[in-house]
Design a protein around this motif. Structure first.
Motif, short mmCIF file in Angstrom:
data_model
loop_
_atom_site.label_atom_id
_atom_site.label_comp_id
_atom_site.label_asym_id
_atom_site.label_seq_id
_atom_site.Cartn_x
_atom_site.Cartn_y
_atom_site.Cartn_z
N LEU A 47 0.83 -1.21 0.00
CA LEU A 47 0.00 0.00 0.00
C LEU A 47 0.86 1.25 0.00
O LEU A 47 0.61 2.21 -0.75
N LYS A 48 1.90 1.27 0.83
CA LYS A 48 2.76 2.45 0.93
C LYS A 48 3.49 2.72 -0.39
O LYS A 48 3.67 3.87 -0.78
N SER A 49 3.88 1.65 -1.08
CA SER A 49 4.61 1.80 -2.34
C SER A 49 3.70 2.11 -3.52
O SER A 49 4.17 2.44 -4.61
N GLY A 50 2.39 1.97 -3.31
CA GLY A 50 1.44 2.23 -4.38
C GLY A 50 1.13 1.02 -5.25
O GLY A 50 0.37 1.13 -6.22
N ARG A 51 1.69 -0.14 -4.92
CA ARG A 51 1.41 -1.34 -5.69
C ARG A 51 -0.02 -1.83 -5.48
O ARG A 51 -0.57 -2.54 -6.32
N LEU A 52 -0.61 -1.49 -4.35
CA LEU A 52 -2.00 -1.81 -4.05
C LEU A 52 -2.69 -0.55 -3.55
O LEU A 52 -2.04 0.38 -3.07
N SER A 53 -4.02 -0.53 -3.65
CA SER A 53 -4.80 0.56 -3.08
C SER A 53 -5.87 -0.03 -2.15
O SER A 53 -6.32 -1.17 -2.36
N PRO A 54 -6.28 0.71 -1.11
CA PRO A 54 -7.23 0.16 -0.13
C PRO A 54 -8.57 -0.25 -0.72
O PRO A 54 -9.24 -1.13 -0.17
N ASP A 55 -8.97 0.36 -1.82
CA ASP A 55 -10.29 0.05 -2.37
C ASP A 55 -10.27 -1.08 -3.41
O ASP A 55 -11.31 -1.43 -3.98
N GLU A 56 -9.11 -1.66 -3.68
CA GLU A 56 -9.06 -2.83 -4.56
C GLU A 56 -9.84 -3.98 -3.93
O GLU A 56 -9.81 -4.17 -2.71
N ILE A 160 6.43 -1.74 12.20
CA ILE A 160 5.11 -1.41 11.67
C ILE A 160 4.66 -0.05 12.16
O ILE A 160 4.13 0.77 11.40
N TRP A 161 4.88 0.22 13.43
CA TRP A 161 4.49 1.52 14.00
C TRP A 161 5.26 2.67 13.34
O TRP A 161 4.68 3.71 13.01
N ARG A 162 6.55 2.49 13.14
CA ARG A 162 7.37 3.55 12.56
C ARG A 162 7.06 3.79 11.08
O ARG A 162 6.98 4.94 10.63
N GLU A 163 6.88 2.70 10.33
CA GLU A 163 6.80 2.81 8.89
C GLU A 163 5.40 3.06 8.35
O GLU A 163 5.24 3.60 7.25
N TYR A 164 4.37 2.68 9.10
CA TYR A 164 3.01 2.75 8.55
C TYR A 164 2.05 3.47 9.50
O TYR A 164 1.03 2.91 9.91
N PRO A 165 2.33 4.73 9.85
CA PRO A 165 1.42 5.44 10.76
C PRO A 165 0.01 5.59 10.21
O PRO A 165 -0.95 5.69 10.98
N ARG A 166 -0.11 5.60 8.88
CA ARG A 166 -1.43 5.75 8.27
C ARG A 166 -2.34 4.58 8.59
O ARG A 166 -3.57 4.72 8.67
N TYR A 167 -1.75 3.40 8.78
CA TYR A 167 -2.55 2.19 8.99
C TYR A 167 -2.47 1.65 10.42
O TYR A 167 -3.22 0.75 10.77
N TYR A 168 -1.57 2.21 11.22
CA TYR A 168 -1.36 1.64 12.55
C TYR A 168 -2.61 1.73 13.43
O TYR A 168 -2.82 0.89 14.31
N GLY A 169 -3.45 2.72 13.19
CA GLY A 169 -4.65 2.90 14.01
C GLY A 169 -5.61 1.73 13.96
O GLY A 169 -6.45 1.56 14.87
N TYR A 170 -5.52 0.89 12.93
CA TYR A 170 -6.39 -0.29 12.87
C TYR A 170 -6.21 -1.20 14.08
O TYR A 170 -7.15 -1.87 14.52
N PHE A 171 -4.99 -1.23 14.64
CA PHE A 171 -4.73 -2.13 15.76
C PHE A 171 -5.51 -1.74 17.02
O PHE A 171 -5.74 -2.58 17.89
#
Length: 360
Positions: A47-56, A160-171
Motif C-alpha cells: 500500500l505504501k509503495s502504491g502497488r495496491l490501493s485500499p479500495d481494490e 510497523i508503528w514507525r513505517e506505517y502510521p497511516r494504517y497503525y490505528g487499525y490495531f
C-alpha cells in the motif's frame, strides 16, 4: 528485578531502542495468529509503495472460505464464498477479528496461493533483519517449520508503528462489522485504560498463549512480546504488569550530547595510535530508577583499525548492558581522520601487534 510467568518475553522502548526486559527472547515458537503481523506488514508495504490501493477488491475462493471462513471453526470475518471484498475491509478483518479467511483471501490475491505468499512473508522478514522467523502460511494456523521469536516479533511491531502510521490505528480499532456480524477486537489490553493501542494475540496448544503489545503513555512508547502463558487471563495480566512496570521503573537519561567523544579505538600503522569516536547525534537511554549501578558500557570493535582512517567511518559499537542483558547498542563513528604513519612508526606498530597476537 521484574519477574513474569511468561516463558519468553522481550520489551523495548521505542524512542531510544532500550531493551527493558529479556527472557528467552531468541527461543523459536509457533506464532499462531502473531504471524498475521507479518501478513499485514507485506500488505502495508504494498500500500505504501502504491502497488495496491485500499479500495481494490479481492475474490473469496472456496479454499479461503473452507480453510478460514464460516465453516472452518476458526477465527473469521465471515466473508461470503465467491464474493469480492475491498482490501481495506480485509485488513480490518485480519487485525480486529483475527480473520483467517481474510488472510487467505489476501494471500491468494497478492501471490496466487498461500504457499507463494508465505515465501514473500519470509523473504520480507529477512529484508527487515528478522533472521529466524519463518512463515509457512498467512494465518499462523499450525504448520511444520513455522516459527518466530519474541525479540523478532517485538522488532516487527516497532517497525510497523514507525513505517506505517497511516494504517497503525487499525490495531486499536475496538470492533469491526462485516457481512452483518460485528466482532470486538481480541486484544484484552485495549479496554484497560493503560494506553494500549496494539497489536495481536495468539494461542497454540504447543506454545500456550502469546501477545505482541504496545502502549503509549506520557510521551513514552513500549513494545513487548510475551509467550508461553497458561490462560487468556494470565496473558492479559502478565502483559499489563510488564508494560506498567516498564513505564514506571525507568527514567530517560542523556548519556552523551551531540558531538561528544564517546571513547577511542586503537589504530594500526597510523600517525597516531588511537582515533576518537562519537555517535551520530545525542545518545539517550532508559535506566532503572533503582539500582542504576547495574548498568555498564563497553566499546566493541574489530581492531586495531588499519590506517588511513577517514572521519565519519563506522568502526565500532557502544554496548550498554543491564546485568547480562544487552540493553542498547549504538554505532560509533570516527571523529577525525588519521593518516598513515611514517615507516618507523608503522614498523613499531607491526612489532607491537606481533607481540599482542602472540599473547592472545
Amino acid at each position: 528485578m521484574f519477574e513474569t510467568k511468561a516463558s519468553r518475553a522481550f520489551m523495548i522502548e521505542a524512542e531510544t531502542g532500550t531493551v527493558l526486559f529479556s527472557k528467552n527472547p531468541d527461543e523459536p515458537f509457533p506464532p499462531a495468529s502473531l504471524a498475521k503481523l507479518m501478513t499485514v506488514e507485506v500488505v502495508f508495504n504494498a500500500l505504501k509503495s502504491g502497488r495496491l490501493s485500499p479500495d481494490e477488491t479481492f475474490y473469496v475462493s472456496e479454499n479461503a472460505w473452507r480453510t478460514g471462513g464460516a465453516v472452518s471453526g476458526t477465527s473469521t470475518m465471515f466473508a461470503e464464498v465467491k464474493s469480492s471484498v475491498p482490501l481495506e475491509a480485509l485488513v480490518q478483518g485480519v487485525i480486529v477479528q483475527s480473520a483467517n479467511d481474510g488472510c487467505i483471501v489476501i494471500a491468494e490475491g497478492m501471490a496466487g496461493s498461500e504457499e507463494n505468499f508465505a515465501r514473500l512473508m519470509t523473504e520480507r522478514a529477512r529484508t527487515l533483519g528478522l533472521d529466524t522467523s519463518t512463515f509457512v502460511n498467512s494465518t499462523g494456523l499450525p504448520a511444520a517449520g513455522q516459527a518466530v521469536t519474541a525479540r523478532e516479533m517485538t522488532q516487527l511491531a516497532l517497525h510497523i508503528w514507525r513505517e506505517y502510521p497511516r494504517y497503525y490505528g487499525y490495531f486499536a480499532q475496538p470492533d469491526f462489522e462485516w457481512n452483518g456480524i460485528r466482532q470486538r477486537n481480541r486484544n484484552p489490553l485495549l479496554p484497560m485504560d493503560i494506553g494500549a493501542d496494539g497489536l495481536k494475540t495468539g494461542f497454540t496448544e504447543e506454545s500456550g498463549y502469546a501477545i505482541v503489545a504496545s502502549v503509549e503513555r506520557d510521551g513514552r512508547r513500549l513494545f513487548a512480546t510475551l509467550g508461553g502463558m497458561e490462560s487468556e487471563t494470565e496473558r492479559a495480566e502478565e502483559a499489563r504488569k510488564m508494560l506498567d512496570w516498564g513505564m514506571r521503573a525507568f527514567e530517560k537519561r542523556e548519556v552523551f550530547a551531540e558531538g561528544d567523544i564517546v571513547g577511542e579505538a586503537s589504530v594500526y600503522g597510523g600517525a597516531r595510535g588511537t582515533v576518537r569516536l562519537r555517535a551520530k547525534g545525542a545518545l539517550s537511554i532508559l535506566v532503572p530508577t533503582t539500582e542504576p549501578e547495574r548498568m555498564s558500557a563497553r566499546i566493541v570493535y574489530q581492531g586495531p583499525i588499519k590506517a588511513p582512517v577517514q572521519e565519519g567511518e563506522e568502526v565500532a559499537r557502544l554496548q550498554i548492558w543491564f546485568d547480562e542483558t544487552l540493553s542498547q547498542e549504538t554505532p560509533l563513528y570516527t571523529a577525525e581522520s588519521i593518516d598513515r604513519g611514517k615507516l618507523h612508526e608503522r614498523a613499531l606498530d607491526a612489532v607491537a601487534e606481533l607481540l599482542v597476537g602472540w599473547m592472545r
